[in-house]
Design a protein around this motif. Structure first.
Motif, PDB file in Angstrom:
ATOM      1  N   CYS A   1      15.937  56.236 -27.299  1.00  0.00           N
ATOM      2  CA  CYS A   1      14.812  56.028 -26.380  1.00  0.00           C
ATOM      3  C   CYS A   1      14.234  54.615 -26.519  1.00  0.00           C
ATOM      4  O   CYS A   1      13.919  54.169 -27.617  1.00  0.00           O
ATOM      5  N   MET A   2      14.097  53.939 -25.382  1.00  0.00           N
ATOM      6  CA  MET A   2      13.404  52.647 -25.331  1.00  0.00           C
ATOM      7  C   MET A   2      12.452  52.628 -24.126  1.00  0.00           C
ATOM      8  O   MET A   2      12.129  51.572 -23.595  1.00  0.00           O
ATOM      9  N   ALA A   3      12.028  53.804 -23.711  1.00  0.00           N
ATOM     10  CA  ALA A   3      11.211  53.934 -22.511  1.00  0.00           C
ATOM     11  C   ALA A   3       9.840  53.291 -22.685  1.00  0.00           C
ATOM     12  O   ALA A   3       9.258  53.307 -23.771  1.00  0.00           O
ATOM     13  N   HIS A   4       9.303  52.756 -21.605  1.00  0.00           N
ATOM     14  CA  HIS A   4       8.033  52.029 -21.692  1.00  0.00           C
ATOM     15  C   HIS A   4       6.870  52.943 -22.051  1.00  0.00           C
ATOM     16  O   HIS A   4       5.885  52.488 -22.624  1.00  0.00           O
ATOM     17  N   CYS A   5       6.981  54.261 -21.755  1.00  0.00           N
ATOM     18  CA  CYS A   5       5.865  55.145 -22.096  1.00  0.00           C
ATOM     19  C   CYS A   5       5.691  55.294 -23.600  1.00  0.00           C
ATOM     20  O   CYS A   5       4.622  55.680 -24.064  1.00  0.00           O
ATOM     21  N   GLY A   6       6.717  54.985 -24.384  1.00  0.00           N
ATOM     22  CA  GLY A   6       6.589  55.049 -25.836  1.00  0.00           C
ATOM     23  C   GLY A   6       6.395  53.705 -26.495  1.00  0.00           C
ATOM     24  O   GLY A   6       5.673  53.584 -27.495  1.00  0.00           O
ATOM     25  N   TYR A   7       7.012  52.672 -25.914  1.00  0.00           N
ATOM     26  CA  TYR A   7       7.046  51.372 -26.592  1.00  0.00           C
ATOM     27  C   TYR A   7       6.144  50.312 -25.972  1.00  0.00           C
ATOM     28  O   TYR A   7       5.774  49.362 -26.643  1.00  0.00           O
ATOM     29  N   GLU A   8       5.793  50.460 -24.701  1.00  0.00           N
ATOM     30  CA  GLU A   8       4.843  49.510 -24.113  1.00  0.00           C
ATOM     31  C   GLU A   8       3.497  49.536 -24.826  1.00  0.00           C
ATOM     32  O   GLU A   8       2.914  48.473 -25.091  1.00  0.00           O
TER      33      GLU A   8
ATOM     34  N   TYR B   1       7.099  43.762 -24.725  1.00  0.00           N
ATOM     35  CA  TYR B   1       7.953  44.887 -24.349  1.00  0.00           C
ATOM     36  C   TYR B   1       9.263  44.376 -23.745  1.00  0.00           C
ATOM     37  O   TYR B   1      10.344  44.937 -24.000  1.00  0.00           O
ATOM     38  N   LEU B   2       9.191  43.318 -22.973  1.00  0.00           N
ATOM     39  CA  LEU B   2      10.411  42.734 -22.411  1.00  0.00           C
ATOM     40  C   LEU B   2      11.288  42.155 -23.524  1.00  0.00           C
ATOM     41  O   LEU B   2      12.519  42.265 -23.473  1.00  0.00           O
ATOM     42  N   ASP B   3      10.658  41.544 -24.532  1.00  0.00           N
ATOM     43  CA  ASP B   3      11.413  41.108 -25.721  1.00  0.00           C
ATOM     44  C   ASP B   3      12.122  42.293 -26.366  1.00  0.00           C
ATOM     45  O   ASP B   3      13.272  42.197 -26.796  1.00  0.00           O
ATOM     46  N   PHE B   4      11.420  43.407 -26.438  1.00  0.00           N
ATOM     47  CA  PHE B   4      11.953  44.623 -27.039  1.00  0.00           C
ATOM     48  C   PHE B   4      13.184  45.113 -26.276  1.00  0.00           C
ATOM     49  O   PHE B   4      14.203  45.486 -26.876  1.00  0.00           O
ATOM     50  N   LEU B   5      13.116  45.112 -24.939  1.00  0.00           N
ATOM     51  CA  LEU B   5      14.261  45.549 -24.144  1.00  0.00           C
ATOM     52  C   LEU B   5      15.474  44.656 -24.380  1.00  0.00           C
ATOM     53  O   LEU B   5      16.615  45.127 -24.358  1.00  0.00           O
ATOM     54  N   GLU B   6      15.244  43.380 -24.612  1.00  0.00           N
ATOM     55  CA  GLU B   6      16.340  42.441 -24.849  1.00  0.00           C
ATOM     56  C   GLU B   6      16.875  42.492 -26.275  1.00  0.00           C
ATOM     57  O   GLU B   6      17.917  41.916 -26.568  1.00  0.00           O
ATOM     58  N   GLY B   7      16.144  43.152 -27.166  1.00  0.00           N
ATOM     59  CA  GLY B   7      16.559  43.180 -28.566  1.00  0.00           C
ATOM     60  C   GLY B   7      16.084  41.981 -29.358  1.00  0.00           C
ATOM     61  O   GLY B   7      16.547  41.748 -30.476  1.00  0.00           O
TER      62      GLY B   7
ATOM     63  N   THR C   1      13.015  41.680 -30.441  1.00  0.00           N
ATOM     64  CA  THR C   1      12.079  42.232 -31.419  1.00  0.00           C
ATOM     65  C   THR C   1      12.266  43.741 -31.424  1.00  0.00           C
ATOM     66  O   THR C   1      12.925  44.295 -30.537  1.00  0.00           O
ATOM     67  N   ASP C   2      11.704  44.409 -32.410  1.00  0.00           N
ATOM     68  CA  ASP C   2      11.820  45.854 -32.458  1.00  0.00           C
ATOM     69  C   ASP C   2      10.463  46.453 -32.808  1.00  0.00           C
ATOM     70  O   ASP C   2       9.641  45.817 -33.478  1.00  0.00           O
ATOM     71  N   PHE C   3      10.229  47.655 -32.334  1.00  0.00           N
ATOM     72  CA  PHE C   3       8.963  48.342 -32.549  1.00  0.00           C
ATOM     73  C   PHE C   3       9.210  49.795 -32.916  1.00  0.00           C
ATOM     74  O   PHE C   3      10.290  50.334 -32.668  1.00  0.00           O
ATOM     75  N   GLU C   4       8.184  50.404 -33.481  1.00  0.00           N
ATOM     76  CA  GLU C   4       8.163  51.855 -33.574  1.00  0.00           C
ATOM     77  C   GLU C   4       7.447  52.403 -32.343  1.00  0.00           C
ATOM     78  O   GLU C   4       6.600  51.742 -31.754  1.00  0.00           O
ATOM     79  N   CYS C   5       7.807  53.614 -31.968  1.00  0.00           N
ATOM     80  CA  CYS C   5       7.180  54.268 -30.820  1.00  0.00           C
ATOM     81  C   CYS C   5       5.727  54.617 -31.140  1.00  0.00           C
ATOM     82  O   CYS C   5       5.384  54.928 -32.278  1.00  0.00           O
ATOM     83  N   THR C   6       4.872  54.547 -30.119  1.00  0.00           N
ATOM     84  CA  THR C   6       3.475  54.956 -30.236  1.00  0.00           C
ATOM     85  C   THR C   6       3.241  56.108 -29.268  1.00  0.00           C
ATOM     86  O   THR C   6       2.647  55.932 -28.200  1.00  0.00           O
ATOM     87  N   PRO C   7       3.729  57.312 -29.591  1.00  0.00           N
ATOM     88  CA  PRO C   7       3.714  58.404 -28.613  1.00  0.00           C
ATOM     89  C   PRO C   7       2.326  58.889 -28.222  1.00  0.00           C
ATOM     90  O   PRO C   7       2.131  59.421 -27.124  1.00  0.00           O
ATOM     91  N   TRP C   8       1.349  58.726 -29.128  1.00  0.00           N
ATOM     92  CA  TRP C   8       0.005  59.224 -28.825  1.00  0.00           C
ATOM     93  C   TRP C   8      -0.762  58.353 -27.837  1.00  0.00           C
ATOM     94  O   TRP C   8      -1.812  58.747 -27.335  1.00  0.00           O
ATOM     95  N   ALA C   9      -0.250  57.159 -27.527  1.00  0.00           N
ATOM     96  CA  ALA C   9      -0.998  56.216 -26.685  1.00  0.00           C
ATOM     97  C   ALA C   9      -0.877  56.499 -25.192  1.00  0.00           C
ATOM     98  O   ALA C   9      -1.687  56.025 -24.406  1.00  0.00           O
TER      99      ALA C   9
END
Length: 334
Positions: A306-313, A243-249, A251-259
């Protein structure tokens, strides 16, 4: 630094169970809002804009327990509003701990000294205090002077009483990398909180100030500079390395809203804590009737920044658990 060891073990066993059961969608954390009322009027939050009748409501303890048991998440975040305004929040916490849940209680900490005696330190419990900058920046964010000093004193009291204390810091487009560095250095080195969470601010539709939210590239530049020179490794951040990699750019992810589903006075919120496209009466209904594929970058414009941890962590955690290399990195931080 990653998650605490006992939570890592709990989460690892839970994820293995979901894999063996071949479940595609399941919660890692459930966020419960047993009330919307709050004692502050933060610029980036619109919770207290609900009608007065809604703000007076308090969710019964057994309703909270029922929702948590229904979804089965191993970790519970008690939020709001300000949870310490709920007269039975301590009973709610104890019931969840007795059921083997890891509980974090999110608070602005203004009321914490008054209620601290109602709680008992527990290896599966932590206070999560919102600290959105040092004194001037934090007080401006919550629209009230003196709140930073009150929160810091409350953290000291909680730690002295033997509690684990985490912090949650949200950053906006008026924050510089130096602002991030200064508050995390202070929390990590001087205040010595146990864990720190960070997140770029998400553009709540009802937030009083709509001009301060970060875009994706702004977020990446902010955290890339803040994390440089080895600072990321020294801070006790309560996040996966990915997730910290994601914040720095990196790596990239899709959101996992159901988690990380959100349950409030209105029911199960679609599709996530940050957006409100209606509510489901049960967790099963939320999973089965929400059109998950229509959300995410490039599909819904509200998701684009949106790059919030509730979706991408959760995405990062699932990617970590699915890779031996990343699992080892989660332990070593390298």
């Amino acid at each position: 630094m990653g998650l605490p060891l006992n939570l890592t073990v709990k989460m690892g066993g839970y994820l293995l169970k979901q894999k063996l059961l071949r479940r595609e969608k399941f919660p890692l954390i459930v966020e419960v809002e047993p009330l919307f009322a709050c004692n502050l009027k933060c610029n980036g939050c619109g919770k207290i804009q609900h009608p007065a009748g809604v703000l007076k409501q308090r969710m019964p303890v057994q309703q909270v327990i029922g929702a948590v048991e229904e979804c089965g998440a191993p970790m519970v975040s008690l939020a709001g509003g300000e949870p310490l305004m709920h007269p039975q929040i301590h009973l709610m916490t104890r019931e969840l701990l007795d059921r083997g849940k890891f509980v974090v209680l999110c608070t602005n900490a203004v009321l914490l000294p008054k209620h601290l005696h109602k709680f008992t330190p527990h290896r599966n419990f932590a206070w999560m205090v919102h600290i959105d900058g040092l004194r001037e920046r934090h007080d401006e964010s919550v629209s009230k002077e003196g709140v930073f000093d009150d929160a810091i004193e409350a953290i000291r009291q909680a730690k002295a009483a033997g509690f684990a204390v985490y912090t949650n810091s949200t950053f906006f487009n008026n924050d510089s990398p130096q602002d991030v560095i200064e508050v995390l250095d202070y929390l990590n080195d001087e205040l010595k909180v146990d864990r720190m969470e960070i997140s770029p601010g998400y553009a709540y539709e009802k937030a009083p100030d709509q001009e301060r939210f970060l875009g994706v590239e702004q977020t990446r530049q902010l955290f890339r500079k803040a994390f440089s020179e080895g600072r990321r490794r020294k801070w006790r951040l309560n996040h996966s390395e990915l997730y910290l990699d994601f914040l720095e750019g990196r790596t990239d992810f899709e959101c996992t809203p159901w988690a990380i589903p959100s349950y409030s006075l209105f029911g199960w919120q679609r599709p996530c804590y940050l957006m409100s496209d209606g509510y489901a009466a049960t967790y099963k209904e939320l999973l089965e009737t929400t059109e998950w594929d229509k959300y995410g970058r490039g599909r819904d414009p509200r998701c684009d920044n949106c790059m919030a941890h509730c979706g991408y962590e959760p995405t990062a955690v699932l990617a970590t658990m699915g890779s031996l290399k990343e699992s080892l990195r989660a332990v070593t931080g390298r």
